[in-house]
Design an enzyme around this catalytic site. Structure first.
Site, PDB file in Angstrom:
ATOM      1  N   GLU A 397       0.809  -1.217   0.000  1.00  0.00           N
ATOM      2  CA  GLU A 397       0.000   0.000   0.000  1.00  0.00           C
ATOM      3  C   GLU A 397       0.848   1.274   0.000  1.00  0.00           C
ATOM      4  OE1 GLU A 397      -2.673  -3.270   1.262  1.00  0.00           O
ATOM      5  OE2 GLU A 397      -0.606  -2.697   1.761  1.00  0.00           O
ATOM      6  N   HIS A 464     -11.361  -5.966   8.935  1.00  0.00           N
ATOM      7  CA  HIS A 464     -12.050  -5.716   7.667  1.00  0.00           C
ATOM      8  C   HIS A 464     -13.316  -4.894   7.866  1.00  0.00           C
ATOM      9  CE1 HIS A 464      -9.526  -9.194   6.703  1.00  0.00           C
ATOM     10  NE2 HIS A 464      -9.652  -8.882   5.429  1.00  0.00           N
TER      11      HIS A 464
END
Length: 658
Positions: A397, A464
């Site tokens: 990322e 998540h």
């Protein structure tokens, strides 16, 4: 030290010498000024000039270089006026950052130099993005980025080189191995014998050079740059050198054994090259004196001129304005009929329209190409737009957000997808320290949108399901949007992509396939910073965003006896203070509702602002309805009691009772 002039003329060698000598004399001047107390800090590159000068001479003037602290020779070889550099170091208004940042922490499109930030690895990912733009545009260009041996321990080093290797990006990654990271010697920094050997693990070429030999550095970098312009790929170069001064002057050098100074003093790049040119009868002692005297007069003159430059005049409004790239959004209304679309499909439609509208728009993210992304939002995009523009990324990322900024610097736009908003923590530094601060520091846009699939309701657990918008709403320089309906999802996404500032775009996973709405087929934009008033009432105001909007709508539908004004903020940075103020004045009672945890959630900012600015209109304390101050559990029953929705009825009842 052995020099090989190859086919270079006497005049070419003399010019190289002048480029090498000048930064040394500038440094000597800086050390005098430091002792005089006229400057406060200096990161010395004495002894390392051959790397900066030789590599810069090897690059074309329109190719980007991303240097570090000790690379004064990059700036002087690119002929940046010393007066301008000195103004930068002194925090003058005429410096590159107008007094807002120090040292070489700036960029300049005029000279194609992009400086570092204090975190030592992130500039490497920017080089990836710059090179990617050239690669997609089919420009035969190379990009040069510096790092130190200490920074090779950082994840940014690995991520950037790995991405460059996988994508065959024409980047020269140059490690200045000067023996110490501040006071930590190389034997405490890494275990391998030579850093250049790490190239093998990435499947790329590695080259080790004598970093004090100006001709060796210049010739090899010139050869590599010429090659990768025509055959794009990354190369790892390790230049062996030594830091003859402290990390910065105040830190000293007592931790370095004296014998190392003695050994490396014999390898001084300026003295050795000077002696070589004397032996070749290209220099004479008289000419050396003349060159030095000319340079010293120039340096003294430009330094004093910089000292005379004006100091910045503090202006709060100007400071606030300069956090963002100047942009006047022109809201575009839709002109075609609408059709029912799922929230997810509205995002897909927005991306497709933007890709058709901007040929320089690049999408990047894990599994977004042939697979179509974890939620299938980009399904079919590779067939329509090609793999050059719809790019699967390694799991990195930080590098991909940094590459987005590099693309922006080199004329492209990008949308970066976080597979889940939770994973953005791995790229946090690039967002809050690079994307957010770039314009404020040196007037450059950061034309990047980061898509953030967010939120709970699906039993996905602690990693998540997080609502992490408050990580970013407190960071100046970012814009934050959070649509609750398909119409807003498309219009805000298109507005975010049009905006040259960095935008964090939150999209709720629970709404992807559970919510439909009317969405126009064509291009349209919504105003970032404008709230929606979904209904008006008299008893209380509910201010919310994201999934909270639907919780509130469901509750009010089930309790029609309650007369409430409902505000969907839609944008969190900037947010619509006028709409909130009007709601407070109309009802006198306010409930701020959001899915994030209570403590330090964005609702705290709204509540504080109302208390400070609307106190006279309040008939009750501002109340917050937020989720438990815990991590998000997976089990459905546990998730239900975690979420703010469970508290909404009781808090509305409590507020109405005042």
């Amino acid at each position: 030290m052995q020099f090989n002039r190859k086919q270079k003329s006497d005049s070419e060698l003399l010019e190289i010498y002048k480029h090498l000598l000048f930064p040394r004399l500038v440094e000597e001047k800086m050390l005098i000024l430091l002792r005089q107390g006229r400057i406060g800090k200096w990161f010395s590159g004495i002894g390392q000039e051959a790397i900066a000068v030789g590599s810069t001479l090897a690059m074309q003037n329109d190719e980007y270089i991303l240097p570090m602290h000790r690379n004064l020779g990059v700036f002087t070889t690119r002929d940046i006026p010393l007066k301008k550099l000195m103004a930068q170091w002194q925090g003058k208004l005429t410096g590159f950052t107008k007094g807002r940042d120090r040292s070489f922490h700036f960029g300049t499109q005029e000279y194609k130099i992009i400086g570092m930030i204090s975190h030592l690895g992130p500039q490497m990912a920017l080089a990836d993005g710059i090179a990617l733009a050239d690669l997609i545009a089919e420009k035969p260009k190379a990009t040069l980025v510096f790092t130190g041996e200490g920074a090779t321990s950082e994840g940014d080093f690995h991520e950037a080189i790995n991405v460059a290797a996988v994508w065959n990006l024409p980047v020269i990654f140059l490690i200045e191995n000067n023996g110490y990271g501040l006071s930590t010697p190389v034997n405490e920094q890494y275990k391998c014998k030579h850093l250049v050997d790490r190239a093998i693990g990435y499947g790329i070429q590695g080259v080790q050079l004598d970093g004090n030999n100006i001709l060796e550095v210049y010739d090899k970098l010139n050869e590599l740059a010429e090659d990768i312009r025509q055959n794009p790929r990354p190369v790892l170069v390790e230049c062996l050198t030594f830091r003859m001064r402290g990390h910065e002057e105040a830190s000293g050098t007592k931790y370095v054994p004296q014998h190392l100074f003695d050994e490396w003093a014999q390898k001084d790049p300026v003295k050795n090259f000077e002696d070589y040119l004397l032996d070749e009868n290209i220099l004479t002692e008289q000419l050396i004196t003349e060159i030095r005297n000319t340079f010293k007069k120039q340096i003294d003159s430009e330094v004093e001129a910089a000292f005379a430059e004006p100091e910045p005049q503090a202006n709060a409004n100007q400071e606030l304005a300069d956090m963002y790239y100047p942009y006047q959004a022109n809201t575009v209304n839709p002109s075609t009929p609408s059709s029912e679309k799922r929230y997810l499909d509205a995002i897909t439609d927005g991306l497709r329209v933007a890709m058709q509208r901007h040929s320089n728009l690049i999408l990047m993210g894990q599994d977004i190409a042939e697979y179509g992304g974890a939620f299938k939002i980009t399904d079919g995009f590779v067939a329509e737009f090609g793999k050059a523009r719809v790019r699967n990324t390694p799991i990195c990322e930080s590098a991909i957000v940094g590459a987005g900024l590099g693309l922006s610097i080199n004329g492209y736009k990008s949308v970066v997808e976080m597979q889940f908003a939770d994973f953005v923590s791995v790229g946090f530094n690039q967002i809050v320290n690079n994307l957010a601060k770039t314009h404020y520091r040196w007037d450059e846009k950061a034309d990047v949108v980061v898509r953030m699939p967010t939120g709970a309701g699906t039993g996905a657990g602690p990693f998540h399901s997080q609502s992490n918008e408050a990580w970013f709403t407190k960071t100046p320089g970012l814009k934050i949007v959070y649509p609750a309906f398909p119409y807003d999802a498309k219009g805000l996404l298109l507005a975010a992509i049009e905006d040259p500032n960095p935008v964090i775009y939150f999209e709720h996973k629970y709404l992807y396939r559970s919510l439909t709405g009317s969405v126009p087929e064509d291009f349209y934009t919504l105003e970032i910073g404008k709230a929606n008033v979904l209904q008006r009432g008299e008893q209380l105001s509910i201010i919310t965003y994201g999934l909270g909007v639907h919780w509130a709508l469901d509750y009010l539908k089930s309790n029609p006896e309650i007369s409430a004004t409902l505000i969907d903020l839609v944008s969190l940075q900037p947010w619509d203070k006028e709409a909130v103020k009007a709601a407070v004045k109309a009802t006198g009672k306010v409930l701020v509702l959001h899915e994030d945890t209570l403590t330090n959630g964005f609702g705290a900012e709204i509540s504080a602002w109302i208390s400070e600015n609307c106190f006279e209109y309040l008939d009750a304390p501002v109340m917050r309805c937020a989720s438990l101050d815990t991590a998000i559990p997976m089990n459905k029953a546990l998730e239900d009691i975690f979420l703010a929705k469970a508290k909404l009825p009781d808090l509305v009842t409590k507020l109405l009772a005042y």
